[in-house]
Motif scaffolding. Structure first.
Motif, PDB file in Angstrom:
ATOM      1  N   LEU A   1       0.795  -1.224   0.000  1.00 22.02           N
ATOM      2  CA  LEU A   1       0.000   0.000   0.000  1.00 22.02           C
ATOM      3  C   LEU A   1       0.830   1.277   0.000  1.00 22.02           C
ATOM      4  CD1 LEU A   1      -2.715  -0.989   2.630  1.00 22.02           C
ATOM      5  CD2 LEU A   1      -2.902  -1.076   0.154  1.00 22.02           C
TER       6      LEU A   1
ATOM      7  N   SER B   1       2.746   2.715  -2.041  1.00 22.57           N
ATOM      8  CA  SER B   1       2.799   3.524  -3.262  1.00 22.57           C
ATOM      9  C   SER B   1       1.500   4.269  -3.535  1.00 22.57           C
ATOM     10  CB  SER B   1       3.138   2.632  -4.461  1.00 22.57           C
ATOM     11  OG  SER B   1       2.116   1.667  -4.636  1.00 22.57           O
ATOM     12  N   ARG B   2       0.473   4.028  -2.749  1.00 21.14           N
ATOM     13  CA  ARG B   2      -0.822   4.667  -2.970  1.00 21.14           C
ATOM     14  C   ARG B   2      -0.842   6.092  -2.434  1.00 21.14           C
ATOM     15  NH1 ARG B   2      -5.393   0.021  -2.064  1.00 21.14           N
ATOM     16  NH2 ARG B   2      -4.398  -1.542  -3.373  1.00 21.14           N
ATOM     17  N   THR B   3      -1.742   6.900  -2.993  1.00 19.26           N
ATOM     18  CA  THR B   3      -1.892   8.273  -2.537  1.00 19.26           C
ATOM     19  C   THR B   3      -2.655   8.303  -1.215  1.00 19.26           C
ATOM     20  OG1 THR B   3      -4.000   8.595  -3.668  1.00 19.26           O
ATOM     21  CG2 THR B   3      -1.990   9.058  -4.932  1.00 19.26           C
TER      22      THR B   3
ATOM     23  N   GLN C   1      -6.335   7.494  -1.721  1.00 18.43           N
ATOM     24  CA  GLN C   1      -6.585   6.063  -1.898  1.00 18.43           C
ATOM     25  C   GLN C   1      -6.501   5.329  -0.562  1.00 18.43           C
ATOM     26  OE1 GLN C   1      -3.530   5.363  -4.827  1.00 18.43           O
ATOM     27  NE2 GLN C   1      -5.032   5.148  -6.483  1.00 18.43           N
ATOM     28  N   LEU C   2      -5.559   5.735   0.275  1.00 18.64           N
ATOM     29  CA  LEU C   2      -5.413   5.095   1.580  1.00 18.64           C
ATOM     30  C   LEU C   2      -6.606   5.412   2.485  1.00 18.64           C
ATOM     31  CD1 LEU C   2      -1.621   5.672   2.238  1.00 18.64           C
ATOM     32  CD2 LEU C   2      -2.736   3.504   1.726  1.00 18.64           C
TER      33      LEU C   2
ATOM     34  N   GLU D   1      -9.341   3.036   1.656  1.00 15.94           N
ATOM     35  CA  GLU D   1      -9.005   1.612   1.738  1.00 15.94           C
ATOM     36  C   GLU D   1      -9.875   0.939   2.790  1.00 15.94           C
ATOM     37  OE1 GLU D   1      -7.567  -1.951   1.085  1.00 15.94           O
ATOM     38  OE2 GLU D   1      -6.791  -0.262  -0.068  1.00 15.94           O
TER      39      GLU D   1
ATOM     40  N   ALA E   1      -3.360   0.851   6.076  1.00 17.24           N
ATOM     41  CA  ALA E   1      -3.535   2.175   5.466  1.00 17.24           C
ATOM     42  C   ALA E   1      -3.423   3.271   6.514  1.00 17.24           C
ATOM     43  CB  ALA E   1      -4.886   2.246   4.749  1.00 17.24           C
TER      44      ALA E   1
END
Length: 92
Positions: free
Chosen positions: A24, A26-28, A31-32, A35, A42
Motif C-alpha cells: 500500500l 505507493s498509494r496516494t 486512496q489510503l 481503503e 492504510a
C-alpha cells in the motif's frame, strides 16, 4: 493434520494486517483513506506520512486508529513501527 492446518491459518492472520504495508505504500493519501480491506495498514501509513510532515496530532490519530483496529498480537509490531517514525502517545 487438522491441528497443524489450524495453526498455519492462525499465523497467516497474525501477519495479515501489517504485511499489507509494503503493498500500500505507493498509494496516494486519498486512496489510503478509502481503503477498506487493509484499513489498519492504510492508517499506519497515513500516520507515518503525517509524522514526516510534523503533523503530530494527525499522526497520533492515525496510529491510534490503526492500533485500535489491529489484532492484539500485532500491536507490539505496530507500536515499534510508530516509534520508528517518531510519534509517541501523549505523556510518553
Amino acid at each position: 493434520m487438522t491441528v497443524a492446518k489450524q495453526k498455519q491459518i492462525k499465523m497467516q492472520m497474525q501477519v495479515g494486517a501489517l504485511a499489507a504495508i509494503p503493498q500500500l505504500e505507493s498509494r496516494t493519501d486519498e486512496q489510503l483513506m478509502s481503503e477498506s480491506k487493509h484499513r489498519v495498514a492504510a492508517k499506519a501509513i497515513l500516520g507515518a506520512r503525517a509524522a514526516e510532515r510534523y503533523d503530530v496530532d494527525a499522526a497520533r490519530g492515525y496510529f491510534n486508529e490503526a492500533l485500535a483496529g489491529c489484532h492484539p498480537r500485532e500491536r507490539p509490531a505496530l507500536r515499534h513501527w510508530r516509534d520508528q517514525h517518531s510519534v509517541h502517545p501523549a505523556g510518553q
